[in-house]
Design a protein around this motif. Structure first.
Motif, PDB file in Angstrom:
ATOM      1  N   VAL A 507       0.932  -1.109   0.106  1.00 22.04           N
ATOM      2  CA  VAL A 507       0.084  -0.068  -0.305  1.00 22.04           C
ATOM      3  C   VAL A 507       1.303   0.928  -0.234  1.00 22.04           C
ATOM      4  O   VAL A 507       0.544   2.213  -0.777  1.00 22.04           O
ATOM      5  N   THR A 508       2.039   1.383   1.107  1.00 19.78           N
ATOM      6  CA  THR A 508       2.697   2.553   0.929  1.00 19.78           C
ATOM      7  C   THR A 508       3.788   3.037  -0.596  1.00 19.78           C
ATOM      8  O   THR A 508       3.466   3.726  -1.406  1.00 19.78           O
ATOM      9  N   ALA A 517      -0.017  10.555  -3.658  1.00 17.43           N
ATOM     10  CA  ALA A 517      -0.207  11.211  -1.906  1.00 17.43           C
ATOM     11  C   ALA A 517       1.689  10.936  -1.552  1.00 17.43           C
ATOM     12  O   ALA A 517       2.261  10.567  -1.905  1.00 17.43           O
ATOM     13  N   ASP A 518       1.642  12.349  -0.866  1.00 15.50           N
ATOM     14  CA  ASP A 518       2.930  13.135  -0.221  1.00 15.50           C
ATOM     15  C   ASP A 518       3.055  11.574   1.605  1.00 15.50           C
ATOM     16  O   ASP A 518       4.847  11.233   1.496  1.00 15.50           O
ATOM     17  N   GLY A 519       1.965  11.172   1.906  1.00 16.29           N
ATOM     18  CA  GLY A 519       2.031  10.840   2.512  1.00 16.29           C
ATOM     19  C   GLY A 519       1.017   9.627   2.719  1.00 16.29           C
ATOM     20  O   GLY A 519      -0.093   9.498   3.121  1.00 16.29           O
ATOM     21  N   VAL A 520       1.080   7.856   3.774  1.00 12.10           N
ATOM     22  CA  VAL A 520       0.635   6.974   3.740  1.00 12.10           C
ATOM     23  C   VAL A 520       0.378   6.602   4.729  1.00 12.10           C
ATOM     24  O   VAL A 520       1.590   6.265   5.149  1.00 12.10           O
ATOM     25  N   ALA A 521      -0.381   5.569   5.631  1.00 11.19           N
ATOM     26  CA  ALA A 521      -0.966   5.376   6.603  1.00 11.19           C
ATOM     27  C   ALA A 521      -1.008   4.306   6.914  1.00 11.19           C
ATOM     28  O   ALA A 521      -2.555   4.473   6.498  1.00 11.19           O
ATOM     29  N   LEU A 522      -1.486   2.972   7.162  1.00  9.30           N
ATOM     30  CA  LEU A 522      -2.153   1.784   7.604  1.00  9.30           C
ATOM     31  C   LEU A 522      -2.192   1.937   9.093  1.00  9.30           C
ATOM     32  O   LEU A 522      -1.384   1.119   9.444  1.00  9.30           O
ATOM     33  N   GLY A 523      -3.469   1.729   9.379  1.00  9.74           N
ATOM     34  CA  GLY A 523      -3.566   1.288  10.980  1.00  9.74           C
ATOM     35  C   GLY A 523      -4.687   0.388  11.647  1.00  9.74           C
ATOM     36  O   GLY A 523      -5.715   0.420  10.602  1.00  9.74           O
ATOM     37  N   VAL A 524      -4.609  -0.748  12.174  1.00 10.05           N
ATOM     38  CA  VAL A 524      -5.683  -1.622  12.396  1.00 10.05           C
ATOM     39  C   VAL A 524      -5.826  -1.486  13.629  1.00 10.05           C
ATOM     40  O   VAL A 524      -4.426  -1.418  14.760  1.00 10.05           O
ATOM     41  N   ILE A 525      -7.064  -1.510  13.821  1.00 11.65           N
ATOM     42  CA  ILE A 525      -7.329  -1.807  15.725  1.00 11.65           C
ATOM     43  C   ILE A 525      -6.880  -3.010  15.944  1.00 11.65           C
ATOM     44  O   ILE A 525      -6.730  -3.909  15.664  1.00 11.65           O
ATOM     45  N   SER A 526      -6.106  -3.184  17.109  1.00 11.10           N
ATOM     46  CA  SER A 526      -5.805  -3.987  17.977  1.00 11.10           C
ATOM     47  C   SER A 526      -6.634  -5.373  18.652  1.00 11.10           C
ATOM     48  O   SER A 526      -7.795  -4.930  18.456  1.00 11.10           O
ATOM     49  N   TRP A 534      -0.027   1.154  13.644  1.00  7.20           N
ATOM     50  CA  TRP A 534       0.122   1.549  12.781  1.00  7.20           C
ATOM     51  C   TRP A 534       1.711   0.091  11.834  1.00  7.20           C
ATOM     52  O   TRP A 534       2.132   0.494  12.601  1.00  7.20           O
ATOM     53  N   VAL A 535       0.683  -0.373  10.974  1.00  8.60           N
ATOM     54  CA  VAL A 535       1.321  -1.459   9.906  1.00  8.60           C
ATOM     55  C   VAL A 535       2.296  -1.231   9.067  1.00  8.60           C
ATOM     56  O   VAL A 535       3.353  -1.407   9.069  1.00  8.60           O
ATOM     57  N   ALA A 536       1.625  -0.098   8.884  1.00 11.40           N
ATOM     58  CA  ALA A 536       3.217   0.898   8.087  1.00 11.40           C
ATOM     59  C   ALA A 536       2.614   2.096   8.588  1.00 11.40           C
ATOM     60  O   ALA A 536       1.832   3.410   8.172  1.00 11.40           O
ATOM     61  N   LEU A 537       3.845   3.084   8.017  1.00 12.87           N
ATOM     62  CA  LEU A 537       3.566   4.803   7.768  1.00 12.87           C
ATOM     63  C   LEU A 537       4.985   4.699   7.235  1.00 12.87           C
ATOM     64  O   LEU A 537       5.521   4.863   7.014  1.00 12.87           O
ATOM     65  N   GLY A 609      -9.556  -0.744  11.259  1.00 11.63           N
ATOM     66  CA  GLY A 609      -8.294  -0.257  10.786  1.00 11.63           C
ATOM     67  C   GLY A 609      -8.887   1.273   9.712  1.00 11.63           C
ATOM     68  O   GLY A 609     -10.151   1.677   9.624  1.00 11.63           O
ATOM     69  N   VAL A 610      -7.694   2.046   9.798  1.00 16.18           N
ATOM     70  CA  VAL A 610      -8.135   3.485   8.911  1.00 16.18           C
ATOM     71  C   VAL A 610      -7.293   3.585   8.016  1.00 16.18           C
ATOM     72  O   VAL A 610      -5.783   2.602   7.910  1.00 16.18           O
TER      73      VAL A 610
END
Length: 886
Positions: A507-508, A517-526, A534-537, A609-610
């Motif tokens: 994804v990143t 996009a200049d920034g990509v963040a991938l977060g999952v709920i524990s 954050w899985v990836a930043l 997640g988001v």
């Protein structure tokens, strides 16, 4: 029927009443005009026979429809008889004069219509000549014949003298009275526009005519200059109006005994004829002069109009060339730049700019410009004023041209900090969807903007609007195609992602490069639902990675709000971020982010997640961008779910496969064995290929290689079912054909519905015979130790296991000599995409021929796998090699 009759009875008289009223109005008008003219003739022109009604009546006939002519004739008869009887003429003579005065306009009108093909246009020399011949010549002549006859009979006067007097008097009356009446509908606007000049000319003509006649000075001294003035300034109608005044004054004064002709020793009829002839000559000369002047001026106007049209055509052609230039422009900015440069080159403006409407702030943003920097700064400042010329043009939807002397709206007043500005033109850029912006051109050295320039600017405005709209659509289509391509590639890549970390890497890398996009963040709920991990930043400072690897879900940030609510959080500016999330705005500012979108990732009704996207430049964040973010988040949510399930399945399948797969080093009495198993690419995990080797109670050796369609836990379960069923049936002593039929039934009823292929061989160590069978599987190969040749064991293949109920299978038999190798394998070893499997089997045969004979069977299997199916490969590979042992 009664209703229809009632309707007719009510509505029928209305048109009749209207026609009757119009006829009565025409009768009254002609009768009154005729009576007044006749009274003037009796009182002012006694003995002269200058008869103004002659011009009124012929004009009345030519200006009305022929159906109304009887009304005009009746008015002539009534007025003539009434006035003549009033002045002592007998009724019979008055009736004769009435007939003469009615015949005269009828003849003149009829002949004029016949010669001109309709109502004459006296501005045209041809129609004027025909009118003079018919209405001023033949008509008065016909009336004169009748009138002279009546006069001679009733008064005993000289017929020829009466004829000449009547003909000349009525002819000149038609010329100076009838002609202006006929010209009035076509030239009244000229008279109205210059009425003070007309009034002055007529007054001077009358005054000087009287003064010169009283002084016995030739009237030509007045008429020729006056007629020339009228011809140059007022055209045909000015000439005939001047002639009417001159004729009236001359005839009146001559009748009163003044003027040169009144003192000449000529017969009375001759002096009257000479007077009318002189008046006619002056008026005709003036008319000819006016028409000549009009023709010349018309020719000049035509040349100027032709030149202007050529200039405008050239301007339109130049604009069309610009259209061709911008036809393939890929961006709105490229279109604006090309249009600005073209306008400046064409019009010579000192500065040209293009401003577009900003959809978010509703302000005009300068997109392209060319020219003097000072004017550009002034134009940019003025664009912010509410009454600026550019925004005005957009609001009004039309071109606005302002000059320095235009009063309150003067661009000089508006551009006080750009001295010398003399003119500005603003062209709105409009489309069916709404306004785009405007073009503005500024002149500092000249305020002359020609009609061709305006045509060019108008055409350019339409061309630029179309080009910009087309470029916008093209940009949107390109962005949409790129997004669709990104989604397709992302789908393909995510389908192979085995872990959440793999998903984050994909994804990143993919979204950041393809979505801009200049920034990509991938977060999952524990798992405990307490944190957003954050899985990836990517695109964020390193300290943010370390310090904020996980965020309490209870904290108030844009990301956690999106995760908790399941609704996207869209932030279009840093100020908006500070206002909504002051605690986290500083961290976003450290990354340089201006626009931020956090989109929830949902699976079913649950948010898992988001996905966060950030930009360092302002973005419209329109429907297209938001739809893309939504699609990516959906794909990522599914991929993360698959990755988690895959990890669990991978572990279970690995355990299961490890438990059921025999070790290649296992010893079976009378058999040398080597095997190699490799699953598909490293991210695909455990597959459905297997091999088996087992001693049978009857003394034979059971050998099998199989391939279940698919990968993962289900394939491993099906593989286990078929492997165990095959062992069971083999222990019962079934031969390959019976064994495959039984396994087909098992595959159809006791597995997850996937097909499987299989190769089975039962080796008898006593006589080295091999009985074999195939179920949709590649054939076995035998490498002969005696000569190194390779034999393909085919011709006995049946359908895949589970493909059909009650399937039957054949079997074959061969013999293995000492050192011969029986090779069994799955299609992953030989099958290539886009290639027939026979070509792969032939390639395997060639490899077998080249490999040395003293190689161990385990090494043989590894060499074949490495040579024919190197990593990474798309399918599982399973190879089993056996030889008759000592």
């Amino acid at each position: 029927m009664a209703t229809e009759q009632a309707a007719v009875s009510v509505s029928g008289p209305a048109p009749l009443r209207g026609s009757l009223l119009r006829a009565l109005g025409l009768f009254a008008l002609v009768c009154a005009a005729y009576a007044v003219g006749s009274e003037l003739s009796w009182k002012w022109f006694p003995g002269i026979a200058f008869f103004p009604p002659a011009g009124v009546t012929v004009a009345a006939l030519l200006l009305t429809r022929r159906q109304s002519w009887p009304v005009v004739v009746a008015a002539i008869m009534v007025a003539e008889i009434a006035v003549d009887v009033q002045y002592g003429t007998t009724v019979l003579a008055a009736a004769g004069y009435a007939v003469a005065n009615a015949t005269e306009p009828l003849v003149g009108a009829l002949v004029t219509y016949a010669l001109c093909g309709g109502q004459p246009d006296l501005r045209i020399r041809r129609d004027l000549a025909r009118f003079l011949a018919a209405a001023c010549g033949l008509g008065p002549l016909a009336g004169a014949v009748i009138g002279a006859t009546v006069a001679s009979a009733s008064a005993g006067s000289w017929w020829l003298g009466d004829l000449a007097r009547w003909w000349s008097g009525d002819g000149i009356a038609v010329l100076v009275i009838g002609t202006p009446i006929l010209l009035w509908p076509r030239q009244r606007d000229l008279v109205r526009a210059r009425w003070p000049e007309v009034a002055l000319l007529l007054a001077l003509t009358a005054g000087l005519s009287v003064a010169l006649s009283l002084a016995d000075v030739p009237a030509a001294l007045v008429m020729l200059p006056a007629v020339a003035w009228a011809a140059f300034r007022l055209g045909d109608i000015g000439v005939v109006l001047t002639g009417a005044v001159y004729a009236s004054c001359s005839n009146y004064l001559t009748a009163a005994g003044y003027g040169i002709l009144a003192h000449q020793r000529l017969p009375e009829s001759a002096s009257r004829t000479v007077l009318q002839g002189y008046i006619a000559m002056v008026v005709l000369v003036g008319l000819l002069m006016a028409q000549e002047i009009s023709a010349r001026l018309g020719a000049v106007d035509e040349r100027l109009a032709a030149q202007a049209e050529r200039d405008r055509a050239t301007a339109r052609h130049a604009a069309a060339q610009v259209s061709a230039i911008i036809a393939d422009s890929v961006s709105v900015a490229a279109v604006a730049d090309a249009v600005v440069r073209a306008v400046r080159d064409r019009t010579g403006a000192d500065y040209v700019g293009a401003s577009l409407l900003d959809d978010d702030t509703r302000r005009f943003v300068r997109l392209a410009s060319s020219g003097r920097h000072a004017l550009g700064l002034a134009a940019a400042r003025l664009a912010e004023e509410p009454d600026a010329v550019g925004p005005q043009a957009v609001r009004q939807g039309t071109i606005i041209y302002q000059r320095a002397d235009a009063g309150a709206e003067s661009p000089r007043r508006k551009a006080q900090r750009a001295p010398g500005v003399l003119a500005v033109v603003a062209v709105p850029l409009l489309t069916e969807a709404g306004p785009l912006g405007y073009l503005d051109a500024w002149w500092a050295g000249s305020d002359e903007v020609t009609a061709a320039d305006m045509d060019y600017l108008e055409a350019i405005g339409e061309i630029a609007s179309t080009g910009m709209e087309r470029a916008r659509i093209r940009q949107a289509e390109q962005r949409e195609r790129k997004q669709l391509q990104t989604l397709a590639e992302l789908t393909s890549l995510l389908s192979a992602a085995a872990t959440p970390e793999d998903v984050g890497d994909i994804v990143t890398r993919q979204v950041r490069s393809d979505a801009g996009a200049d920034g990509v963040a991938l977060g999952v709920i524990s798992d405990d639902g307490r944190y957003l991990e954050w899985v990836a930043l990517a695109g964020f400072p390193g300290q943010l990675h370390d310090r904020y690897s996980h965020v309490p879900l209870s904290s108030r940030t844009a990301a956690t709000d999106a995760a908790r609510s399941g609704q996207p959080v869209i932030i279009r500016s840093l100020d908006e971020h500070r206002s909504s999330y002051p605690a986290s705005a500083r961290r976003m500012a450290q990354s340089g982010a201006v626009c931020v979108v956090f989109w929830p990732m949902t699976v079913g009704d649950s948010t898992t997640g988001v996905l966060g996207l950030t930009w360092t430049e302002p973005q419209p964040l329109d429907a297209g961008q938001l739809a893309f973010a939504s699609a990516v988040s959906s794909l990522v949510a599914q991929a993360l779910g698959r990755a988690r399930r895959f990890a669990d399945e991978q572990e279970m399948a690995a355990i299961l496969q490890e438990a059921v797969m025999p070790r290649a080093t296992a010893r079976i009495p009378g058999l040398l064995l080597g095997a190699c198993y490799q699953p598909a690419g490293s991210r695909r995990g455990i597959g459905g290929d297997w091999y088996d080797a087992m001693s049978l109670p009857q003394g034979g050796i059971y050998l099998a290689v199989g391939d279940v369609v698919g990968h993962g836990l289900l394939a491993a379960e099906d593989m286990t079912q078929l492997r165990n069923a095959g062992r069971t049936l083999a222990i019962q002593g079934m031969q390959p054909d019976q064994l495959l039929a039984g396994l087909s039934t098992v595959a159809g009823h006791a597995t997850h519905g996937s097909f499987a292929t299989m190769a089975i061989a039962i080796l008898n160590p006593q006589d080295s015979s091999v009985v074999y069978g195939l179920a949709g599987h590649p054939p076995m190969l035998v490498r002969h130790a005696s000569d190194g040749s390779v034999t393909r064991l085919d011709g006995v293949s049946g359908p895949a296991l589970g493909a059909a109920d009650g399937a039957s299978y054949g079997q074959g038999m061969t013999t293995l000599d000492r050192g011969d190798i029986l090779l069994m394998f799955t299609d992953g070893l030989v099958e290539r995409r886009g290639e027939d499997i026979d070509a792969g089997i032939a390639r395997l045969e060639e490899h077998l021929l080249r490999l040395p004979g003293e190689m161990s069977l385990s090494r043989l299997c590894r060499e074949l796998t490495a040579g024919l199916a190197p990593h990474p490969h798309d399918d599982d590979v399973c190879v089993l090699a056996v030889a008759h042992g000592a």
